[in-house]
Write a protein that holds these residues in place. Structure first.
Motif, PDB file in Angstrom:
ATOM      1  N   HIS A  36      73.968  62.609  60.164  1.00  0.00           N
ATOM      2  CA  HIS A  36      72.895  62.192  61.070  1.00  0.00           C
ATOM      3  C   HIS A  36      71.666  63.063  60.793  1.00  0.00           C
ATOM      4  O   HIS A  36      71.711  64.279  60.974  1.00  0.00           O
ATOM      5  CB  HIS A  36      73.328  62.341  62.537  1.00  0.00           C
ATOM      6  CG  HIS A  36      74.331  61.311  62.960  1.00  0.00           C
ATOM      7  ND1 HIS A  36      75.442  61.602  63.719  1.00  0.00           N
ATOM      8  CD2 HIS A  36      74.370  59.973  62.698  1.00  0.00           C
ATOM      9  CE1 HIS A  36      76.126  60.472  63.919  1.00  0.00           C
ATOM     10  NE2 HIS A  36      75.497  59.481  63.312  1.00  0.00           N
ATOM     11  N   GLU A  39      70.256  65.761  63.050  1.00  0.00           N
ATOM     12  CA  GLU A  39      71.092  66.926  63.316  1.00  0.00           C
ATOM     13  C   GLU A  39      70.993  67.905  62.141  1.00  0.00           C
ATOM     14  O   GLU A  39      71.968  68.537  61.728  1.00  0.00           O
ATOM     15  CB  GLU A  39      72.545  66.482  63.551  1.00  0.00           C
ATOM     16  CG  GLU A  39      72.673  65.623  64.802  1.00  0.00           C
ATOM     17  CD  GLU A  39      73.944  64.795  64.859  1.00  0.00           C
ATOM     18  OE1 GLU A  39      74.078  64.029  65.836  1.00  0.00           O
ATOM     19  OE2 GLU A  39      74.790  64.889  63.958  1.00  0.00           O
ATOM     20  N   ARG A  76      68.075  59.767  62.950  1.00  0.00           N
ATOM     21  CA  ARG A  76      69.538  59.718  62.887  1.00  0.00           C
ATOM     22  C   ARG A  76      70.005  58.825  61.729  1.00  0.00           C
ATOM     23  O   ARG A  76      70.995  59.112  61.063  1.00  0.00           O
ATOM     24  CB  ARG A  76      70.050  59.152  64.214  1.00  0.00           C
ATOM     25  CG  ARG A  76      71.556  59.089  64.345  1.00  0.00           C
ATOM     26  CD  ARG A  76      71.905  58.625  65.760  1.00  0.00           C
ATOM     27  NE  ARG A  76      73.316  58.521  66.009  1.00  0.00           N
ATOM     28  CZ  ARG A  76      74.097  59.506  66.446  1.00  0.00           C
ATOM     29  NH1 ARG A  76      73.571  60.694  66.651  1.00  0.00           N
ATOM     30  NH2 ARG A  76      75.374  59.324  66.669  1.00  0.00           N
ATOM     31  N   HIS A 143      78.075  68.085  62.935  1.00  0.00           N
ATOM     32  CA  HIS A 143      77.199  67.274  63.792  1.00  0.00           C
ATOM     33  C   HIS A 143      76.593  68.166  64.861  1.00  0.00           C
ATOM     34  O   HIS A 143      76.895  69.340  64.958  1.00  0.00           O
ATOM     35  CB  HIS A 143      78.021  66.185  64.498  1.00  0.00           C
ATOM     36  CG  HIS A 143      78.411  65.026  63.642  1.00  0.00           C
ATOM     37  ND1 HIS A 143      77.748  63.829  63.670  1.00  0.00           N
ATOM     38  CD2 HIS A 143      79.413  64.883  62.729  1.00  0.00           C
ATOM     39  CE1 HIS A 143      78.327  62.985  62.820  1.00  0.00           C
ATOM     40  NE2 HIS A 143      79.333  63.600  62.230  1.00  0.00           N
ATOM     41  N   GLY A 144      75.737  67.589  65.689  1.00  0.00           N
ATOM     42  CA  GLY A 144      75.218  68.257  66.873  1.00  0.00           C
ATOM     43  C   GLY A 144      75.006  67.194  67.948  1.00  0.00           C
ATOM     44  O   GLY A 144      74.876  66.028  67.616  1.00  0.00           O
TER      45      GLY A 144
HETATM   46 ZN   LIG Z   1      76.100  63.277  64.722  1.00  0.00          ZN
END
Ligand SMILES: [Zn+2]
Length: 226
Positions: A36, A39, A76, A143-144
């Motif tokens: 993403h 992130e 994203r 991820h975040g």
């Molecule tokens: Zn993510």
């Protein structure tokens, strides 16, 4: 210290997809940042961990950014508006828009495309081919910013990372993720840990997470692979 990269594919916008690999040995762990593009802090942390070690200490394969289009645009999705983490050709892939949230407490109401079909995006196909060739025993996808370690198998490596980072261990992120990279890995029997960074400030994040990421790169966890 010069880590060498190898190009393994291209993004939809034509940017290279690159991997760092240990020289002279088959990596057992593949670590991947920023599927993403919004992130991208995961790329910053992973890059700093990588640059803190010498090339001869690198034991794992590293993709700093699995979505360079998204990083460059701050989005994203990739260059065609596709959420790459919903584009994998899994049995649960869906053609309906993907709804997501920027923050854990937000409503899940931002719509993105999962692609024309599972595997429609060049990034998705390149990563599937790469994994087919590398045959890693474990994948860690960063991820975040849900602040948790997601591992449906609750492996000892995942539990150790959760303990060291003061984050919760979860069996899933709490909502359906059709066509996700994690679902694809599960269907192909590849153990995967989804490492959701917290939203703490960058300096605190580095203090807590750089040692863990560095250990993942240098083989510290390999004896725990089943
Ligand atoms: Zn993510």
């Amino acid at each position: 210290m010069h880590h060498k990269t190898r190009q393994f594919g291209k993004t939809e916008n034509g940017w290279p997809l690159e991997i760092y690999e240990p020289s002279g040995l088959a990596p057992k762990i593949l670590i991947m940042g920023s599927i993403h593009g919004d992130e991208s802090l995961s790329t910053v942390l992973l890059s700093e961990a990588l640059r803190s070690i010498s090339p001869s200490d690198l034991k794992s394969a590293v993709i700093l950014s699995a979505n360079p289009d998204g990083i460059l645009a701050g989005t994203r999705c990739n260059g065609r508006g596709v959420d790459l983490n919903r584009n994998y050709p899994t049995s649960n892939w869906e053609a309906t828009p993907v709804y997501y949230r920027n923050r854990p407490d937000d409503p899940q109401n931002i719509a993105l495309s999962p692609g024309r079909s599972g595997g429609s995006e060049t990034e998705t196909r390149a990563i599937m081919e790469l994994i087919d060739a590398l045959q890693p025993q474990l994948i860690v996808s960063l991820h975040g910013f849900l602040a948790c370690i997601d591992d449906p198998d609750s492996s000892s490596i995942a539990n150790d990372i959760a303990l060291r980072t003061d984050m919760e261990m979860v069996p899933d992120v709490g909502y359906a993720t059709p066509g996700s990279f994690g679902s694809w890995c599960k269907e192909h029997n590849i153990p995967i840990i989804t490492y959701e960074l917290p939203s703490t400030d960058i300096l605190k994040m580095k203090e807590k997470h750089l040692p863990v990421l560095t250990d993942l790169l240098t083989g510290h966890y390999e004896h725990k692979l089943s």
